[in-house]
Scaffold this motif. Sequence first.
Motif, PDB file in Angstrom:
ATOM      1  N   TRP A  37       0.905  -1.377   0.298  1.00  0.00           N
ATOM      2  CA  TRP A  37      -0.031  -0.001  -0.024  1.00  0.00           C
ATOM      3  C   TRP A  37       0.838   1.359  -0.072  1.00  0.00           C
ATOM      4  CZ3 TRP A  37      -4.413   0.041  -2.098  1.00  0.00           C
ATOM      5  CH2 TRP A  37      -5.318  -1.030  -1.686  1.00  0.00           C
ATOM      6  N   TYR A  40       2.197   1.776  -3.340  1.00  0.00           N
ATOM      7  CA  TYR A  40       0.884   2.252  -4.307  1.00  0.00           C
ATOM      8  C   TYR A  40       0.689   3.656  -4.054  1.00  0.00           C
ATOM      9  CZ  TYR A  40      -4.129   3.050  -4.873  1.00  0.00           C
ATOM     10  OH  TYR A  40      -5.191   3.380  -5.398  1.00  0.00           O
ATOM     11  N   GLU A  41       0.470   4.131  -2.702  1.00  0.00           N
ATOM     12  CA  GLU A  41       0.589   5.445  -2.491  1.00  0.00           C
ATOM     13  C   GLU A  41       1.657   6.400  -2.983  1.00  0.00           C
ATOM     14  OE1 GLU A  41      -2.150   7.180  -1.203  1.00  0.00           O
ATOM     15  OE2 GLU A  41      -3.237   5.292  -1.054  1.00  0.00           O
ATOM     16  N   SER A  47      -4.767  12.097  -4.100  1.00  0.00           N
ATOM     17  CA  SER A  47      -5.606  11.396  -3.696  1.00  0.00           C
ATOM     18  C   SER A  47      -7.055  12.138  -3.555  1.00  0.00           C
ATOM     19  CB  SER A  47      -5.089  10.940  -2.268  1.00  0.00           C
ATOM     20  OG  SER A  47      -3.982  10.347  -2.450  1.00  0.00           O
ATOM     21  N   PHE A  77       4.784   6.592   5.014  1.00  0.00           N
ATOM     22  CA  PHE A  77       3.583   6.593   4.885  1.00  0.00           C
ATOM     23  C   PHE A  77       2.821   7.866   5.209  1.00  0.00           C
ATOM     24  CE2 PHE A  77      -1.055   6.047   4.559  1.00  0.00           C
ATOM     25  CZ  PHE A  77      -1.293   5.485   3.517  1.00  0.00           C
ATOM     26  N   ASN A  80       4.404  10.894   3.337  1.00  0.00           N
ATOM     27  CA  ASN A  80       3.971  10.850   1.885  1.00  0.00           C
ATOM     28  C   ASN A  80       2.462  11.566   2.086  1.00  0.00           C
ATOM     29  OD1 ASN A  80       3.799  10.244  -0.963  1.00  0.00           O
ATOM     30  ND2 ASN A  80       2.112   8.819  -0.346  1.00  0.00           N
ATOM     31  N   TRP A  81       1.571  10.707   3.082  1.00  0.00           N
ATOM     32  CA  TRP A  81       0.272  11.328   2.992  1.00  0.00           C
ATOM     33  C   TRP A  81      -0.189  12.717   3.315  1.00  0.00           C
ATOM     34  CZ3 TRP A  81      -2.988  13.744   6.277  1.00  0.00           C
ATOM     35  CH2 TRP A  81      -4.471  13.610   5.967  1.00  0.00           C
ATOM     36  N   THR A  84       1.177  14.335  -0.342  1.00  0.00           N
ATOM     37  CA  THR A  84       0.558  14.148  -1.373  1.00  0.00           C
ATOM     38  C   THR A  84      -0.735  15.145  -1.634  1.00  0.00           C
ATOM     39  OG1 THR A  84       1.135  11.904  -1.589  1.00  0.00           O
ATOM     40  CG2 THR A  84      -0.854  12.506  -2.769  1.00  0.00           C
ATOM     41  N   LYS A  86      -4.509  16.339  -2.164  1.00  0.00           N
ATOM     42  CA  LYS A  86      -5.630  15.583  -1.880  1.00  0.00           C
ATOM     43  C   LYS A  86      -6.912  16.394  -2.233  1.00  0.00           C
ATOM     44  CE  LYS A  86      -3.623  14.950   2.410  1.00  0.00           C
ATOM     45  NZ  LYS A  86      -2.452  15.208   1.879  1.00  0.00           N
ATOM     46  N   SER A 123      -5.792   8.356  -7.293  1.00  0.00           N
ATOM     47  CA  SER A 123      -6.423   7.516  -6.353  1.00  0.00           C
ATOM     48  C   SER A 123      -7.788   7.907  -5.915  1.00  0.00           C
ATOM     49  CB  SER A 123      -5.599   6.675  -5.346  1.00  0.00           C
ATOM     50  OG  SER A 123      -5.451   7.873  -4.299  1.00  0.00           O
TER      51      SER A 123
END
Length: 188
Positions: A37, A40-41, A47, A77, A80-81, A84, A86, A123
Amino acid sequence: MTRKLIFGMNLSLDGYIAAPGDDIGWSEPSDELFQWWLDYELAISRSLYGRKLWETMSSYWPTGDQQPGATAAEIEFARNWRNTPKTVFSSTSGQLGWNTRLVTGDAVAEIARLKAEDGGPLSIGGATLAGAAMRAGLIDEYALAVHPVLVGGGKPFFAALDSWVNLNLVETRTFPGGVVLTRYETRR
């Protein structure tokens, strides 16, 4: 050329992303699945979230790298979250933060507009939002991490559709704990 829109989530063998009461306790990923995951991210350029998934993600990941015992993958993660871009589709969400833009209007029109832009893959997450994109024929790829549990009801991964969507299998992989990942591309 349009950007690829990918709908990927953990789901139960009977097709639910959350059990009744929005319970996702059954979907704890192994380290290997969590790494998948994360990879993937890392490949996603933006997102797209529905309100409920946004609330779930934003309640943990802004500080997920600061949690006691956070693994290297969880730290990456979380970073990156936050970084990224959104987009959250909601008529009720207020302050968002963390590189996030709110859309309160026509979700399908905005998703189509984002797909038409130059850039990397998008995504999409959240059953209601993804269902609208499915019905509009906007999803290009499905990534299903199917956990060996039957939850008997809850929030389904797939929405009711008006017509068939034919898919091509592009990957299968088995993870510890009996989780099976399948990826399909929409046949156009």
